[in-house]
Scaffold this motif. Sequence first.
Motif, PDB file in Angstrom:
ATOM      1  N   UNK A  55       0.838  -1.208   0.000  1.00 21.86           N
ATOM      2  CA  UNK A  55       0.000   0.000   0.000  1.00 21.86           C
ATOM      3  C   UNK A  55       0.865   1.247   0.000  1.00 21.86           C
ATOM      4  N   UNK A  56       1.905   1.247   0.815  1.00 20.96           N
ATOM      5  CA  UNK A  56       2.801   2.399   0.879  1.00 20.96           C
ATOM      6  C   UNK A  56       3.552   2.574  -0.433  1.00 20.96           C
ATOM      7  N   UNK A  57       3.984   1.474  -1.039  1.00 18.43           N
ATOM      8  CA  UNK A  57       4.697   1.549  -2.319  1.00 18.43           C
ATOM      9  C   UNK A  57       3.791   2.135  -3.390  1.00 18.43           C
ATOM     10  N   UNK A  58       2.528   1.712  -3.411  1.00 19.37           N
ATOM     11  CA  UNK A  58       1.582   2.273  -4.370  1.00 19.37           C
ATOM     12  C   UNK A  58       1.450   3.783  -4.189  1.00 19.37           C
ATOM     13  N   UNK A  59       1.376   4.233  -2.947  1.00 14.86           N
ATOM     14  CA  UNK A  59       1.253   5.666  -2.680  1.00 14.86           C
ATOM     15  C   UNK A  59       2.535   6.402  -3.041  1.00 14.86           C
ATOM     16  N   UNK A  60       3.675   5.798  -2.777  1.00 17.98           N
ATOM     17  CA  UNK A  60       4.951   6.428  -3.136  1.00 17.98           C
ATOM     18  C   UNK A  60       5.036   6.584  -4.652  1.00 17.98           C
ATOM     19  N   UNK A  61       4.630   5.565  -5.388  1.00 17.90           N
ATOM     20  CA  UNK A  61       4.622   5.658  -6.852  1.00 17.90           C
ATOM     21  C   UNK A  61       3.670   6.764  -7.310  1.00 17.90           C
ATOM     22  N   UNK A  62       2.539   6.873  -6.650  1.00 17.71           N
ATOM     23  CA  UNK A  62       1.580   7.933  -6.984  1.00 17.71           C
ATOM     24  C   UNK A  62       2.198   9.306  -6.754  1.00 17.71           C
ATOM     25  N   UNK A  63       2.896   9.462  -5.619  1.00 20.47           N
ATOM     26  CA  UNK A  63       3.552  10.731  -5.303  1.00 20.47           C
ATOM     27  C   UNK A  63       4.616  11.044  -6.348  1.00 20.47           C
ATOM     28  N   UNK A  64       5.431  10.060  -6.693  1.00 24.76           N
ATOM     29  CA  UNK A  64       6.470  10.271  -7.703  1.00 24.76           C
ATOM     30  C   UNK A  64       5.866  10.619  -9.062  1.00 24.76           C
ATOM     31  N   UNK A  65       4.836   9.884  -9.455  1.00 20.71           N
ATOM     32  CA  UNK A  65       4.199  10.129 -10.756  1.00 20.71           C
ATOM     33  C   UNK A  65       3.616  11.532 -10.855  1.00 20.71           C
ATOM     34  N   UNK A  66       3.060  12.016  -9.750  1.00 23.42           N
ATOM     35  CA  UNK A  66       2.454  13.349  -9.749  1.00 23.42           C
ATOM     36  C   UNK A  66       3.492  14.460  -9.666  1.00 23.42           C
ATOM     37  N   UNK A  67       4.681  14.137  -9.176  1.00 26.80           N
ATOM     38  CA  UNK A  67       5.667  15.176  -8.898  1.00 26.80           C
ATOM     39  C   UNK A  67       6.617  15.455 -10.052  1.00 26.80           C
ATOM     40  N   UNK A  68       7.058  14.434 -10.730  1.00 22.48           N
ATOM     41  CA  UNK A  68       8.006  14.640 -11.821  1.00 22.48           C
ATOM     42  C   UNK A  68       8.150  13.374 -12.647  1.00 22.48           C
ATOM     43  N   UNK A  69       8.774  13.526 -13.824  1.00 18.48           N
ATOM     44  CA  UNK A  69       9.055  12.360 -14.660  1.00 18.48           C
ATOM     45  C   UNK A  69      10.171  11.554 -14.006  1.00 18.48           C
ATOM     46  N   UNK A  70       9.984  10.257 -13.950  1.00 16.98           N
ATOM     47  CA  UNK A  70      10.990   9.391 -13.350  1.00 16.98           C
ATOM     48  C   UNK A  70      10.961   8.050 -14.068  1.00 16.98           C
ATOM     49  N   UNK A  71      11.954   7.242 -13.800  1.00 15.29           N
ATOM     50  CA  UNK A  71      12.053   5.925 -14.429  1.00 15.29           C
ATOM     51  C   UNK A  71      11.909   4.791 -13.426  1.00 15.29           C
ATOM     52  N   UNK A  72      11.481   5.097 -12.214  1.00 20.01           N
ATOM     53  CA  UNK A  72      11.341   4.058 -11.199  1.00 20.01           C
ATOM     54  C   UNK A  72      10.163   3.151 -11.520  1.00 20.01           C
ATOM     55  N   UNK A  73      10.334   1.876 -11.229  1.00 13.38           N
ATOM     56  CA  UNK A  73       9.248   0.912 -11.358  1.00 13.38           C
ATOM     57  C   UNK A  73       8.759   0.533  -9.971  1.00 13.38           C
ATOM     58  N   UNK A  74       7.585  -0.029  -9.912  1.00  8.28           N
ATOM     59  CA  UNK A  74       7.042  -0.456  -8.618  1.00  8.28           C
ATOM     60  C   UNK A  74       7.978  -1.464  -7.929  1.00  8.28           C
ATOM     61  N   UNK A  75       8.510  -2.467  -8.636  1.00  3.83           N
ATOM     62  CA  UNK A  75       9.444  -3.383  -7.960  1.00  3.83           C
ATOM     63  C   UNK A  75      10.694  -2.678  -7.413  1.00  3.83           C
ATOM     64  N   UNK A  76      11.193  -1.680  -8.134  1.00  2.00           N
ATOM     65  CA  UNK A  76      12.356  -0.938  -7.642  1.00  2.00           C
ATOM     66  C   UNK A  76      12.016  -0.179  -6.361  1.00  2.00           C
ATOM     67  N   UNK A  77      10.868   0.482  -6.358  1.00  2.00           N
ATOM     68  CA  UNK A  77      10.464   1.243  -5.182  1.00  2.00           C
ATOM     69  C   UNK A  77      10.230   0.294  -4.002  1.00  2.00           C
ATOM     70  N   UNK A  78       9.668  -0.865  -4.280  1.00  2.00           N
ATOM     71  CA  UNK A  78       9.465  -1.838  -3.195  1.00  2.00           C
ATOM     72  C   UNK A  78      10.804  -2.302  -2.629  1.00  2.00           C
TER      73      UNK A  78
END
Length: 108
Positions: A55-78
């Motif tokens: 759940x936290x990873x999903x929210x972190x990805x949401x925050x990153x997606x809304x904030x700037x262009x990035x190349x992180x994937x969900x598995x990387x953030x996890x």
Amino acid sequence: MLCKLNQVIDFVRQYKLLDDLDDAALTETFNIFPHCCSWDKGLGFAELDDSRLDLAVDKIMEVLDESYDHNYTTPQIKEIATSFMKVFEAAGAPKSPVPFVIVMLARI
């Protein structure tokens, strides 16, 4: 959200999680991602654990997606979040969602 900023700064100072960053740098990071606080209560838990990490990873990805262009994937953030869980454990810090996210974002 100034009160939350002060709580986060106090938290990271107490547990020595971002000692190499001054308060201005922490404030800058916090201001880039101010919406982290808006979902803090919406998560429905006060502390992260392995069962809630997705759940936290999903929210972190949401925050990153809304904030700037990035190349992180969900598995990387996890993977990064899992590492930070260990850092928080080593520091004896509770894994409160907003400080956890701010510390993570300040490091990536």
